[in-house]
Design an enzyme around this catalytic site. Structure first.
Site, mmCIF file in Angstrom:
data_model
loop_
_atom_site.group_PDB
_atom_site.id
_atom_site.type_symbol
_atom_site.label_atom_id
_atom_site.label_comp_id
_atom_site.label_asym_id
_atom_site.label_seq_id
_atom_site.Cartn_x
_atom_site.Cartn_y
_atom_site.Cartn_z
ATOM 1 N N ASN A 126 -24.151 19.515 9.997
ATOM 2 C CA ASN A 126 -25.426 19.912 9.318
ATOM 3 C C ASN A 126 -25.145 19.730 7.995
ATOM 4 O O ASN A 126 -26.162 19.910 7.071
ATOM 5 C CB ASN A 126 -25.967 21.122 9.811
ATOM 6 C CG ASN A 126 -26.570 21.105 11.159
ATOM 7 O OD1 ASN A 126 -27.035 19.928 11.707
ATOM 8 N ND2 ASN A 126 -26.661 22.240 11.842
ATOM 9 N N THR A 186 -13.706 -15.326 15.587
ATOM 10 C CA THR A 186 -14.862 -15.003 16.184
ATOM 11 C C THR A 186 -15.855 -16.277 16.740
ATOM 12 O O THR A 186 -15.997 -17.125 15.799
ATOM 13 C CB THR A 186 -15.795 -14.026 15.183
ATOM 14 O OG1 THR A 186 -15.046 -12.959 14.784
ATOM 15 C CG2 THR A 186 -17.065 -13.461 15.986
ATOM 16 N N ASP A 195 -18.477 -11.719 19.310
ATOM 17 C CA ASP A 195 -19.553 -11.043 18.269
ATOM 18 C C ASP A 195 -19.705 -9.630 18.418
ATOM 19 O O ASP A 195 -20.038 -9.317 19.793
ATOM 20 C CB ASP A 195 -20.343 -11.906 17.686
ATOM 21 C CG ASP A 195 -20.573 -11.554 16.250
ATOM 22 O OD1 ASP A 195 -21.442 -10.429 15.970
ATOM 23 O OD2 ASP A 195 -20.321 -12.341 15.259
ATOM 24 N N HIS A 247 -14.487 -2.963 16.855
ATOM 25 C CA HIS A 247 -15.100 -3.409 15.979
ATOM 26 C C HIS A 247 -16.024 -2.353 15.221
ATOM 27 O O HIS A 247 -15.979 -1.253 15.941
ATOM 28 C CB HIS A 247 -16.167 -4.429 16.214
ATOM 29 C CG HIS A 247 -16.652 -5.314 15.321
ATOM 30 N ND1 HIS A 247 -17.764 -4.778 14.470
ATOM 31 C CD2 HIS A 247 -16.530 -6.694 14.458
ATOM 32 C CE1 HIS A 247 -18.141 -5.648 13.412
ATOM 33 N NE2 HIS A 247 -17.404 -6.609 13.441
ATOM 34 N N HIS A 263 -11.300 -3.606 12.440
ATOM 35 C CA HIS A 263 -11.455 -4.411 11.543
ATOM 36 C C HIS A 263 -11.171 -3.520 10.283
ATOM 37 O O HIS A 263 -11.624 -2.257 10.214
ATOM 38 C CB HIS A 263 -12.758 -4.970 11.508
ATOM 39 C CG HIS A 263 -13.021 -5.999 12.744
ATOM 40 N ND1 HIS A 263 -13.255 -7.352 12.462
ATOM 41 C CD2 HIS A 263 -12.850 -5.891 13.996
ATOM 42 C CE1 HIS A 263 -13.458 -8.086 13.535
ATOM 43 N NE2 HIS A 263 -12.930 -7.151 14.478
ATOM 44 N N LYS A 266 -18.780 -18.712 17.115
ATOM 45 C CA LYS A 266 -20.190 -18.578 16.297
ATOM 46 C C LYS A 266 -20.908 -19.975 17.142
ATOM 47 O O LYS A 266 -20.347 -20.797 17.512
ATOM 48 C CB LYS A 266 -19.737 -18.989 14.806
ATOM 49 C CG LYS A 266 -19.226 -17.908 14.093
ATOM 50 C CD LYS A 266 -20.021 -16.699 14.062
ATOM 51 C CE LYS A 266 -19.020 -15.665 13.238
ATOM 52 N NZ LYS A 266 -19.722 -14.042 13.024
#
EC number: 4.1.1.39
Length: 453
Positions: A123, A173, A203, A294, A327, A175
């Site tokens: 908080n 990675t 990913d 990640h 990472h 793609k």
């Protein structure tokens, strides 16, 4: 009214609001080896003295509340309260200062990053007396470190499992990150691993969507791993993302990965949460799986320079919660100062003992004792021409992860992987021969191109 419950006016508890500095600002305090120490960058509201906001941070993140309460008399606040023990200005920033706070160890549950953060960064970050607040660093005492398992295996055990030594590991990675069918996805994994990479990666967005359910992806990726291993004679892996909507589903996916015999799974530790991450880390150690982490969502927390948390704190928390890779970004093309800061938290991930060094953003000396190290993963917009700099900067104990830098090769996925592997081995060989990678990197890569198949 019975004698046991009768309250006499003017005796005992005195209600009212006390200034925090009367209790929580203690510049004479000598920190203990068992204290958790925190360095906060504080930006107070205009006109508020630093000590009045430093003590407020200590109070609101430990035993304090806005008023005196009668139950304060039922415990020892001196034993449990946080203490602001030092305040220093931030060079070049008139309205900011660093407040150092010491927390007694008994405030925190053993082995729980979740509980530690609930107190220290709870908080207090919404406290209206502050314009902004950023946690720059933590010192985790040895007594608390020893309550954590840490990474499932660590750097040396991972190298032994993979039988790979003397160089960084290579990853990619797959793609496009979303939209491929499981079979086409597995084909891309095979081509990259067959070309010479050590790992390929889901990913962070890939969980179990309608176009590719997790079980299908796991099966086709396992087929790609075994086929590439048989053809290359090397141990290969694919970071199978086990992140899911519930802890139970996450563990179910990790169990299936173990049954397939693959070496590594993956988790998005910030979006998944520290409790889930620690649970998965324990499962991975018990069942021989490596764990790739990640950091999706980290920029929401660490991007602002005056509010949130620095990534070095998140890196320390991950080492405690558990992960074999994380990472860390890259420093290629960055300013020199940012390079030093990045390598500071890279050392906090890998090394056993790290000395205080403010030029590298390390506010406290950190002793990890026997907690295993974490491999930093350099990724984000890197390609083969960055290889000399990456090899020099990160050294052998790292993972160099190329996405478009592999799959974007004009001849296809496998030639892209070959290019990465040839460039890496050329740079490692040149370094071992004493050549200057910073000065001769381009020439080294061109020589490798000339003789590469």
């Amino acid at each position: 009214m019975s004698p046991q419950t009768e309250t006499k006016a003017g005796v005992g508890f005195k209600a009212g609001v006390k200034e925090y500095k009367l209790t929580y600002y203690t510049p004479e305090y000598e920190t203990k080896d068992t204290d958790i120490l925190a360095a906060f960058r504080v930006t107070p509201q205009p006109g508020v003295p630093p000590e009045e906001r430093g003590d407020a941070v200590a109070a609101e993140s430990s035993t304090g509340t806005w008023t005196t309460v009668w139950t304060d008399g039922l415990t020892s606040l001196d034993r449990y309260k946080g203490r602001c023990y030092h305040i220093e200005p931030v060079p070049g920033e008139e309205d900011q200062f660093i407040a150092y706070v010491a927390y007694p160890l008994d405030l925190f549950e053993e082995g729980s990053v979740t509980n530690m953060f609930t107190s220290i960064v709870g908080n207090v970050f919404g406290f209206k007396a502050l314009r902004a607040l950023r946690l720059e660093d933590l010192r985790i005492p040895v007594a608390y470190v020893k309550t954590f398992q840490g990474p499932p295996h660590g750097i040396q055990v991972e190298r032994d499992k993979l039988n790979k030594y003397g160089r960084p590991l290579l990853g990619c990675t797959i793609k496009p990150k979303l939209g491929l069918s499981a079979k086409n996805y597995g084909r891309a994994v095979y081509e990259c691993l067959r070309g010479g990479l050590d790992f390929t990666k889901d990913d962070e967005n890939v969980n179990s969507q309608p176009f590719m359910r997790w079980r299908d992806r796991f099966l086709f990726c396992a087929e790609a791993i075994y086929k590439s291993q048989a053809e290359t004679g090397e141990i290969k892996g694919h970071y199978l993302n086990a992140t899911a909507g519930t802890c139970e589903e996450m563990i179910k996916r990790a169990v299936f990965a173990r049954e397939l015999g693959v070496p590594i799974v993956m988790h998005d530790y910030l979006t998944g949460g520290f409790t889930a991450n620690t649970s998965l880390s324990h499962y991975c150690r018990d069942n021989g799986l490596l764990l790739h982490i990640h950091r999706a969502m980290h920029a929401v927390i660490d991007r602002q320079k005056n509010h949130g948390m620095h990534f070095r704190v998140l890196a320390k928390a991950l080492r405690m919660s558990g992960g074999d890779h994380i990472h860390s970004g890259t420093v290629v093309g960055k300013l020199e100062g940012e390079r030093d800061i990045t390598l500071g938290f890279v050392d906090l991930l890998r090394d056993d003992y790290i000395e205080q060094d403010r030029s590298r953003g390390i506010y406290f000396t950190q002793d990890w004792v026997s907690l295993p190290g974490v491999l930093p993963v350099a990724s984000r917009g890197i390609h083969v021409w960055h290889m000399p700099a990456l090899t020099e900067i990160f050294g052998d104990d790292s993972v160099l992860q190329f996405g478009g830098g592999t799959l974007g090769h004009p001849w296809g996925n496998a030639p892209g992987a070959v290019a990465n592997r040839v460039a890496l081995e050329a740079c490692v060989k040149a370094r071992n021969e004493g050549r200057d990678l910073a000065a001769e990197g381009g020439e080294i890569i061109r020589e490798a191109c000339k003789w590469s198949p």
